[in-house]
Design a protein around this motif. Structure first.
Motif, PDB file in Angstrom:
ATOM      1  N   PRO A 194       0.832  -1.212   0.000  1.00 57.29           N
ATOM      2  CA  PRO A 194       0.000   0.000   0.000  1.00 57.29           C
ATOM      3  C   PRO A 194       0.863   1.257   0.000  1.00 57.29           C
ATOM      4  O   PRO A 194       2.076   1.193   0.169  1.00 57.29           O
ATOM      5  CB  PRO A 194      -0.789  -0.127   1.299  1.00 57.29           C
ATOM      6  CG  PRO A 194       0.100  -0.924   2.205  1.00 57.29           C
ATOM      7  CD  PRO A 194       0.835  -1.885   1.293  1.00 57.29           C
ATOM      8  N   ILE A 195       0.205   2.385  -0.161  1.00 55.37           N
ATOM      9  CA  ILE A 195       0.891   3.665  -0.087  1.00 55.37           C
ATOM     10  C   ILE A 195       1.347   3.901   1.352  1.00 55.37           C
ATOM     11  O   ILE A 195       0.575   3.674   2.298  1.00 55.37           O
ATOM     12  CB  ILE A 195      -0.024   4.800  -0.577  1.00 55.37           C
ATOM     13  CG1 ILE A 195      -0.272   4.641  -2.080  1.00 55.37           C
ATOM     14  CG2 ILE A 195       0.577   6.163  -0.280  1.00 55.37           C
ATOM     15  CD1 ILE A 195      -1.290   5.615  -2.647  1.00 55.37           C
ATOM     16  N   SER A 244      -5.511   1.781   5.954  1.00 52.96           N
ATOM     17  CA  SER A 244      -6.614   0.916   5.539  1.00 52.96           C
ATOM     18  C   SER A 244      -6.278   0.288   4.195  1.00 52.96           C
ATOM     19  O   SER A 244      -5.809   0.974   3.286  1.00 52.96           O
ATOM     20  CB  SER A 244      -7.915   1.715   5.416  1.00 52.96           C
ATOM     21  OG  SER A 244      -8.360   2.149   6.676  1.00 52.96           O
ATOM     22  N   LEU A 245      -6.512  -1.009   4.101  1.00 52.60           N
ATOM     23  CA  LEU A 245      -6.199  -1.737   2.879  1.00 52.60           C
ATOM     24  C   LEU A 245      -7.367  -2.634   2.505  1.00 52.60           C
ATOM     25  O   LEU A 245      -7.996  -3.261   3.365  1.00 52.60           O
ATOM     26  CB  LEU A 245      -4.928  -2.588   3.066  1.00 52.60           C
ATOM     27  CG  LEU A 245      -4.442  -3.350   1.822  1.00 52.60           C
ATOM     28  CD1 LEU A 245      -2.917  -3.291   1.724  1.00 52.60           C
ATOM     29  CD2 LEU A 245      -4.938  -4.787   1.815  1.00 52.60           C
ATOM     30  N   TYR A 256     -11.165  -6.308   4.119  1.00 54.43           N
ATOM     31  CA  TYR A 256     -10.712  -4.977   4.499  1.00 54.43           C
ATOM     32  C   TYR A 256      -9.872  -5.088   5.768  1.00 54.43           C
ATOM     33  O   TYR A 256     -10.274  -5.731   6.737  1.00 54.43           O
ATOM     34  CB  TYR A 256     -11.935  -4.076   4.708  1.00 54.43           C
ATOM     35  CG  TYR A 256     -11.742  -2.921   5.653  1.00 54.43           C
ATOM     36  CD1 TYR A 256     -12.455  -2.842   6.842  1.00 54.43           C
ATOM     37  CD2 TYR A 256     -10.841  -1.911   5.355  1.00 54.43           C
ATOM     38  CE1 TYR A 256     -12.283  -1.776   7.713  1.00 54.43           C
ATOM     39  CE2 TYR A 256     -10.661  -0.845   6.220  1.00 54.43           C
ATOM     40  CZ  TYR A 256     -11.385  -0.780   7.396  1.00 54.43           C
ATOM     41  OH  TYR A 256     -11.208   0.270   8.255  1.00 54.43           O
ATOM     42  N   PHE A 257      -8.679  -4.462   5.735  1.00 51.87           N
ATOM     43  CA  PHE A 257      -7.796  -4.399   6.894  1.00 51.87           C
ATOM     44  C   PHE A 257      -7.726  -2.960   7.403  1.00 51.87           C
ATOM     45  O   PHE A 257      -7.683  -2.017   6.598  1.00 51.87           O
ATOM     46  CB  PHE A 257      -6.366  -4.813   6.520  1.00 51.87           C
ATOM     47  CG  PHE A 257      -6.177  -6.265   6.192  1.00 51.87           C
ATOM     48  CD1 PHE A 257      -6.388  -6.734   4.902  1.00 51.87           C
ATOM     49  CD2 PHE A 257      -5.778  -7.169   7.165  1.00 51.87           C
ATOM     50  CE1 PHE A 257      -6.204  -8.068   4.586  1.00 51.87           C
ATOM     51  CE2 PHE A 257      -5.584  -8.515   6.865  1.00 51.87           C
ATOM     52  CZ  PHE A 257      -5.803  -8.957   5.569  1.00 51.87           C
ATOM     53  N   ASN A 258      -7.660  -2.800   8.710  1.00 49.94           N
ATOM     54  CA  ASN A 258      -7.379  -1.502   9.299  1.00 49.94           C
ATOM     55  C   ASN A 258      -6.246  -1.689  10.308  1.00 49.94           C
ATOM     56  O   ASN A 258      -6.335  -2.533  11.207  1.00 49.94           O
ATOM     57  CB  ASN A 258      -8.611  -0.916   9.991  1.00 49.94           C
ATOM     58  CG  ASN A 258      -8.390   0.527  10.414  1.00 49.94           C
ATOM     59  OD1 ASN A 258      -7.966   1.364   9.616  1.00 49.94           O
ATOM     60  ND2 ASN A 258      -8.672   0.820  11.664  1.00 49.94           N
ATOM     61  N   SER A 265      -5.675   1.220  -1.072  1.00 51.31           N
ATOM     62  CA  SER A 265      -5.391   1.695   0.276  1.00 51.31           C
ATOM     63  C   SER A 265      -5.893   3.119   0.439  1.00 51.31           C
ATOM     64  O   SER A 265      -6.126   3.836  -0.539  1.00 51.31           O
ATOM     65  CB  SER A 265      -3.886   1.615   0.582  1.00 51.31           C
ATOM     66  OG  SER A 265      -3.142   2.574  -0.152  1.00 51.31           O
ATOM     67  N   THR A 266      -6.086   3.503   1.695  1.00 53.58           N
ATOM     68  CA  THR A 266      -6.513   4.849   2.009  1.00 53.58           C
ATOM     69  C   THR A 266      -6.091   5.174   3.428  1.00 53.58           C
ATOM     70  O   THR A 266      -5.692   4.284   4.187  1.00 53.58           O
ATOM     71  CB  THR A 266      -8.040   5.010   1.823  1.00 53.58           C
ATOM     72  OG1 THR A 266      -8.399   6.378   1.964  1.00 53.58           O
ATOM     73  CG2 THR A 266      -8.814   4.186   2.831  1.00 53.58           C
ATOM     74  N   THR A 267      -6.191   6.451   3.765  1.00 55.86           N
ATOM     75  CA  THR A 267      -5.737   6.864   5.094  1.00 55.86           C
ATOM     76  C   THR A 267      -6.671   6.375   6.179  1.00 55.86           C
ATOM     77  O   THR A 267      -6.245   6.099   7.295  1.00 55.86           O
ATOM     78  CB  THR A 267      -5.632   8.395   5.166  1.00 55.86           C
ATOM     79  OG1 THR A 267      -6.877   8.964   4.719  1.00 55.86           O
ATOM     80  CG2 THR A 267      -4.514   8.907   4.279  1.00 55.86           C
TER      81      THR A 267
END
Lengths: 111, 114
Positions: free
Chosen positions: B25-26, B31-32, B48-50, B94-96
Protein backbone atom coordinates in the motif's frame (compact mmCIF):
# COMPACT_ATOMS: atom_id res chain seq x y z
CA UNK A 1 -28.71 -9.07 -4.96
CA UNK A 2 -26.76 -6.08 -6.21
CA UNK A 3 -27.24 -2.98 -4.11
CA UNK A 4 -25.69 -0.72 -6.74
CA UNK A 5 -26.75 -1.15 -10.34
CA UNK A 6 -25.46 0.29 -13.57
CA UNK A 7 -27.88 -1.05 -16.10
CA UNK A 8 -26.02 0.12 -19.19
CA UNK A 9 -22.91 -2.02 -19.75
CA UNK A 10 -21.74 0.34 -22.48
CA UNK A 11 -22.37 3.76 -23.97
CA UNK A 12 -21.08 5.47 -27.11
CA UNK A 13 -21.07 9.23 -27.51
CA UNK A 14 -19.75 11.61 -30.14
CA UNK A 15 -16.88 13.88 -29.13
CA UNK A 16 -18.14 17.24 -27.91
CA UNK A 17 -21.56 15.91 -26.92
CA UNK A 18 -22.83 15.13 -23.43
CA UNK A 19 -22.24 11.73 -21.82
CA UNK A 20 -24.74 10.65 -19.18
CA UNK A 21 -23.94 7.61 -17.06
CA UNK A 22 -26.60 6.30 -14.73
CA UNK A 23 -26.53 4.45 -11.43
CA UNK A 24 -29.34 3.11 -9.23
CA UNK A 25 -29.10 1.92 -5.66
CA UNK A 26 -31.46 -0.03 -3.45
CA UNK A 27 -30.37 0.89 0.06
CA UNK A 28 -32.08 4.09 1.21
CA UNK A 29 -29.53 4.37 4.03
CA UNK A 30 -26.69 5.07 1.61
CA UNK A 31 -25.44 8.59 2.26
CA UNK A 32 -22.29 9.00 0.21
CA UNK A 33 -21.72 8.32 -3.45
CA UNK A 34 -18.69 8.22 -5.72
CA UNK A 35 -17.70 7.79 -9.31
CA UNK A 36 -14.44 6.13 -10.29
CA UNK A 37 -12.89 5.96 -13.74
CA UNK A 38 -10.85 3.01 -14.95
CA UNK A 39 -8.58 2.79 -17.98
CA UNK A 40 -7.47 -0.60 -19.36
CA UNK A 41 -4.64 -2.25 -17.43
CA UNK A 42 -4.92 0.34 -14.65
CA UNK A 43 -6.70 0.50 -11.34
CA UNK A 44 -9.79 2.68 -10.84
CA UNK A 45 -9.15 6.32 -9.96
CA UNK A 46 -11.45 8.60 -8.02
CA UNK A 47 -13.38 11.08 -10.15
CA UNK A 48 -16.09 12.87 -8.17
CA UNK A 49 -18.27 12.40 -5.11
CA UNK A 50 -21.53 13.63 -3.63
CA UNK A 51 -23.05 13.54 -0.19
CA UNK A 52 -26.72 12.81 0.37
CA UNK A 53 -27.22 16.32 1.73
CA UNK A 54 -26.64 17.66 -1.78
CA UNK A 55 -28.32 17.02 -5.09
CA UNK A 56 -25.53 18.24 -7.35
CA UNK A 57 -21.76 18.47 -7.36
CA UNK A 58 -19.71 19.90 -10.17
CA UNK A 59 -16.02 19.63 -11.00
CA UNK A 60 -15.03 21.05 -14.33
CA UNK A 61 -16.58 19.02 -17.10
CA UNK A 62 -17.98 16.49 -14.64
CA UNK A 63 -21.24 16.90 -12.72
CA UNK A 64 -22.92 14.33 -10.51
CA UNK A 65 -26.64 14.57 -9.80
CA UNK A 66 -28.37 12.77 -6.94
CA UNK A 67 -32.10 12.03 -6.78
CA UNK A 68 -32.65 10.50 -3.36
CA UNK A 69 -36.34 9.84 -3.80
CA UNK A 70 -35.63 7.81 -6.91
CA UNK A 71 -32.42 6.31 -5.46
CA UNK A 72 -30.67 7.38 -8.62
CA UNK A 73 -27.52 9.22 -9.48
CA UNK A 74 -26.01 10.23 -12.74
CA UNK A 75 -22.70 11.48 -14.02
CA UNK A 76 -22.71 14.08 -16.77
CA UNK A 77 -19.60 14.77 -18.83
CA UNK A 78 -19.75 17.91 -20.96
CA UNK A 79 -18.18 18.17 -23.43
CA UNK A 80 -17.08 14.57 -23.88
CA UNK A 81 -13.52 13.99 -25.06
CA UNK A 82 -11.84 10.87 -26.49
CA UNK A 83 -9.71 10.69 -23.33
CA UNK A 84 -12.88 10.14 -21.33
CA UNK A 85 -13.23 6.69 -22.90
CA UNK A 86 -13.01 4.34 -19.92
CA UNK A 87 -15.07 2.19 -17.60
CA UNK A 88 -16.97 4.20 -14.99
CA UNK A 89 -17.90 2.68 -11.65
CA UNK A 90 -20.52 4.06 -9.32
CA UNK A 91 -20.07 3.34 -5.59
CA UNK A 92 -22.23 3.99 -2.53
CA UNK A 93 -21.99 3.51 1.20
CA UNK A 94 -23.86 3.93 4.44
CA UNK A 95 -22.17 5.87 7.23
CA UNK A 96 -18.72 4.52 7.95
CA UNK A 97 -19.30 1.29 6.11
CA UNK A 98 -17.33 0.08 3.12
CA UNK A 99 -18.30 1.22 -0.34
CA UNK A 100 -20.38 -1.02 -2.59
CA UNK A 101 -19.45 -0.76 -6.26
CA UNK A 102 -21.62 -1.19 -9.31
CA UNK A 103 -20.62 -3.39 -12.27
CA UNK A 104 -19.42 -0.45 -14.37
CA UNK A 105 -20.33 1.20 -17.66
CA UNK A 106 -17.90 1.33 -20.56
CA UNK A 107 -17.93 4.76 -22.21
CA UNK A 108 -16.60 5.19 -25.72
CA UNK A 109 -16.20 8.75 -26.98
CA UNK A 110 -15.95 8.72 -30.74
CA UNK A 111 -13.84 11.37 -32.51
CA UNK B 1 5.08 8.23 -4.25
CA UNK B 2 4.91 5.07 -6.35
CA UNK B 3 1.29 4.46 -5.51
CA UNK B 4 -0.13 1.06 -4.62
CA UNK B 5 2.07 -1.70 -5.98
CA UNK B 6 0.74 -5.12 -6.91
CA UNK B 7 2.56 -8.22 -8.11
CA UNK B 8 2.46 -10.13 -10.27
CA UNK B 9 0.58 -8.18 -12.93
CA UNK B 10 -0.44 -11.37 -14.66
CA UNK B 11 -0.69 -14.90 -13.33
CA UNK B 12 -1.62 -18.00 -15.27
CA UNK B 13 -1.91 -21.20 -13.30
CA UNK B 14 -3.49 -24.61 -13.47
CA UNK B 15 -6.51 -25.62 -11.46
CA UNK B 16 -5.53 -26.93 -8.06
CA UNK B 17 -2.38 -24.84 -7.73
CA UNK B 18 -1.79 -22.30 -5.00
CA UNK B 19 -1.77 -18.65 -6.05
CA UNK B 20 -0.40 -15.75 -4.00
CA UNK B 21 -1.08 -12.15 -4.92
CA UNK B 22 0.91 -9.37 -3.31
CA UNK B 23 0.24 -5.76 -2.46
CA UNK B 24 2.26 -2.86 -1.11
CA UNK B 25 0.00 0.00 0.00
CA UNK B 26 0.89 3.66 -0.09
CA UNK B 27 3.13 4.59 2.82
CA UNK B 28 1.13 6.14 5.66
CA UNK B 29 -2.16 4.57 4.64
CA UNK B 30 -3.66 2.43 7.37
CA UNK B 31 -6.61 0.92 5.54
CA UNK B 32 -6.20 -1.74 2.88
CA UNK B 33 -8.80 -3.41 0.67
CA UNK B 34 -8.75 -6.40 -1.66
CA UNK B 35 -11.28 -6.36 -4.50
CA UNK B 36 -12.13 -8.77 -7.31
CA UNK B 37 -13.44 -7.58 -10.66
CA UNK B 38 -15.46 -9.83 -12.92
CA UNK B 39 -17.66 -9.08 -15.90
CA UNK B 40 -20.76 -10.35 -14.15
CA UNK B 41 -20.37 -8.80 -10.71
CA UNK B 42 -18.13 -5.81 -11.25
CA UNK B 43 -15.94 -4.79 -8.31
CA UNK B 44 -16.53 -6.90 -5.22
CA UNK B 45 -14.90 -6.21 -1.87
CA UNK B 46 -13.21 -9.35 -0.57
CA UNK B 47 -11.58 -8.16 2.65
CA UNK B 48 -10.71 -4.98 4.50
CA UNK B 49 -7.80 -4.40 6.89
CA UNK B 50 -7.38 -1.50 9.30
CA UNK B 51 -4.02 -1.06 10.99
CA UNK B 52 -3.00 -4.52 9.72
CA UNK B 53 -6.00 -6.20 11.35
CA UNK B 54 -8.69 -7.87 9.23
CA UNK B 55 -11.94 -6.05 10.03
CA UNK B 56 -14.38 -7.36 7.45
CA UNK B 57 -13.82 -10.56 5.48
CA UNK B 58 -17.45 -11.22 4.67
CA UNK B 59 -16.71 -10.87 0.97
CA UNK B 60 -14.19 -13.70 0.88
CA UNK B 61 -15.89 -16.28 -1.33
CA UNK B 62 -14.89 -19.42 0.53
CA UNK B 63 -12.25 -21.06 2.65
CA UNK B 64 -9.95 -21.44 -0.32
CA UNK B 65 -9.29 -17.71 -0.05
CA UNK B 66 -7.15 -16.22 2.71
CA UNK B 67 -5.51 -12.84 3.23
CA UNK B 68 -2.82 -11.58 5.55
CA UNK B 69 -1.24 -8.27 6.40
CA UNK B 70 1.89 -9.00 8.46
CA UNK B 71 2.93 -5.32 8.52
CA UNK B 72 1.80 -1.91 7.34
CA UNK B 73 3.61 -2.19 4.03
CA UNK B 74 2.64 -5.63 2.78
CA UNK B 75 -0.41 -7.78 2.23
CA UNK B 76 -1.08 -11.08 0.47
CA UNK B 77 -4.18 -12.73 -0.93
CA UNK B 78 -3.84 -16.47 -1.31
CA UNK B 79 -6.05 -18.92 -3.16
CA UNK B 80 -5.49 -22.59 -2.41
CA UNK B 81 -6.50 -24.60 -4.35
CA UNK B 82 -7.34 -22.37 -7.29
CA UNK B 83 -10.29 -23.06 -9.61
CA UNK B 84 -11.17 -21.74 -13.09
CA UNK B 85 -14.00 -19.64 -11.62
CA UNK B 86 -11.40 -17.67 -9.66
CA UNK B 87 -10.20 -16.14 -12.93
CA UNK B 88 -10.61 -12.38 -12.55
CA UNK B 89 -8.68 -9.18 -11.97
CA UNK B 90 -7.77 -8.68 -8.33
CA UNK B 91 -7.20 -5.14 -7.07
CA UNK B 92 -5.63 -3.89 -3.89
CA UNK B 93 -6.51 -0.40 -2.66
CA UNK B 94 -5.39 1.70 0.28
CA UNK B 95 -6.51 4.85 2.01
CA UNK B 96 -5.74 6.86 5.09
CA UNK B 97 -8.93 5.82 6.83
CA UNK B 98 -12.00 3.85 5.87
CA UNK B 99 -14.07 6.98 6.36
CA UNK B 100 -12.07 8.60 3.57
CA UNK B 101 -14.01 8.48 0.35
CA UNK B 102 -11.01 8.22 -1.91
CA UNK B 103 -9.29 4.88 -2.22
CA UNK B 104 -6.09 4.52 -4.20
CA UNK B 105 -6.08 1.41 -6.33
CA UNK B 106 -3.16 -0.60 -7.59
CA UNK B 107 -2.97 -1.68 -11.25
CA UNK B 108 -4.42 -5.10 -10.47
CA UNK B 109 -3.37 -8.70 -11.00
CA UNK B 110 -5.05 -10.54 -13.83
CA UNK B 111 -5.45 -14.15 -12.74
CA UNK B 112 -6.23 -16.92 -15.19
CA UNK B 113 -6.82 -20.41 -13.86
CA UNK B 114 -6.93 -23.10 -16.54
Amino acid sequence: DQQVKQNSPSLSVQEGRISILNCDYTNSMFDYFLWYKKYPAEGPTFLISISSIKDKNEDGRFTVFLNKSAKHLSLHIVPSQPGDSAVYFCASRRGGQNFVFGPGTRLSVLP
Amino acid sequence: DAGVIQSPRHEVTEMGQEVTLRCKPISGHNSLFWYRQTMMRGLELLIYFNNNVPIDDSGMPEDRFSAKMPNASFSTLKIQPSEPRDSAVYFCASTTDRSSHEQYFGPGTRLTVT
